[in-house]
Design a protein around this motif. Structure first.
Motif, short mmCIF file in Angstrom:
data_model
loop_
_atom_site.label_atom_id
_atom_site.label_comp_id
_atom_site.label_asym_id
_atom_site.label_seq_id
_atom_site.Cartn_x
_atom_site.Cartn_y
_atom_site.Cartn_z
N LEU A 11 33.38 95.88 92.65
CA LEU A 11 34.07 97.14 92.43
C LEU A 11 34.81 97.51 93.71
O LEU A 11 34.19 97.64 94.77
N VAL A 12 36.12 97.67 93.60
CA VAL A 12 36.94 98.01 94.76
C VAL A 12 37.91 99.12 94.38
O VAL A 12 38.07 99.43 93.20
N SER A 17 41.21 94.23 98.58
CA SER A 17 41.27 92.80 98.35
C SER A 17 39.89 92.26 97.99
O SER A 17 38.87 92.84 98.37
N LEU A 18 39.88 91.16 97.28
CA LEU A 18 38.67 90.41 96.97
C LEU A 18 39.00 88.93 97.02
O LEU A 18 40.12 88.54 96.68
N ARG A 19 38.01 88.12 97.39
CA ARG A 19 38.18 86.68 97.28
C ARG A 19 37.14 86.15 96.29
O ARG A 19 35.94 86.28 96.52
N LEU A 20 37.65 85.56 95.23
CA LEU A 20 36.79 84.94 94.22
C LEU A 20 36.63 83.46 94.56
O LEU A 20 37.57 82.82 95.02
N VAL A 64 50.88 88.62 88.91
CA VAL A 64 50.09 88.52 90.13
C VAL A 64 50.84 87.80 91.26
O VAL A 64 50.34 87.76 92.39
N LYS A 65 51.99 87.24 90.97
CA LYS A 65 52.71 86.48 91.98
C LYS A 65 53.05 87.36 93.17
O LYS A 65 53.54 88.48 93.00
N GLY A 66 52.75 86.87 94.35
CA GLY A 66 52.99 87.64 95.56
C GLY A 66 51.79 88.45 96.00
O GLY A 66 51.72 88.91 97.15
N ARG A 67 50.82 88.63 95.11
CA ARG A 67 49.60 89.38 95.46
C ARG A 67 48.37 88.48 95.48
O ARG A 67 47.46 88.71 96.27
N PHE A 68 48.33 87.50 94.60
CA PHE A 68 47.18 86.61 94.50
C PHE A 68 47.56 85.22 95.04
O PHE A 68 48.71 84.79 94.89
N THR A 69 46.58 84.55 95.62
CA THR A 69 46.79 83.19 96.12
C THR A 69 45.62 82.32 95.70
O THR A 69 44.46 82.66 95.96
N ASN A 84 44.94 90.33 96.57
CA ASN A 84 45.34 91.41 97.48
C ASN A 84 46.07 92.50 96.69
O ASN A 84 46.56 92.27 95.59
N SER A 85 46.15 93.67 97.31
CA SER A 85 46.87 94.80 96.71
C SER A 85 46.43 95.01 95.26
O SER A 85 47.27 95.14 94.36
#
Length: 119
Positions: A11-12, A17-20, A64-69, A84-85
């Motif tokens: 929960l954020v 940001s979170l890393r899965l 999600v492009k530009g926010r997730f990697t 992110n974001s």
């Protein structure tokens, strides 16, 4: 048989940001691709990001492009999703998937990890 175990959800607040992580294990398997999908309440499961194991080519949903990697660790046979974001609309159960022969056909799925983004 391939087992996939996800971790890192939580929960954020919006903007955080979170890393899965998703670790793959099994006897004598070779992964062609791995990907992240997500499913929000009342909605269909949707593709988020994918990576081809051989050369690291990546693919993203427009949302999600530009926010997730998405990235991978070959030695650990682990795929990551850096988010992110984060926005409230990113709230969903995130699933890891592995494809043995194609970028677009997934043969094994993890149990999912919940990501909740509050506004």
């Amino acid at each position: 048989q391939v087992q996939l175990v996800e971790s890192g959800g939580g929960l954020v607040q919006a903007g955080d940001s979170l890393r899965l992580s998703c670790a793959a294990s099994g006897r004598s398997f070779s992964v062609y691709s791995m990907a992240w999908f997500r499913q929000a309440p009342g909605k269909e499961r949707e593709f988020v990001a994918g990576i081809r194991w051989s050369d690291g080519s990546t693919y993203y949903a427009v949302s999600v492009k530009g926010r997730f990697t998405i990235s991978r660790d070959n030695a650990k046979v682990t795929v990551y999703l850096q988010t992110n974001s984060l926005k409230p609309e990113d709230t969903a159960v995130y699933y890891c998937a592995a494809g043995l022969t194609s970028m677009w056909q997934y043969d094994y799925w993890g149990q999912g990890t919940q990501v909740t983004v509050s506004s």
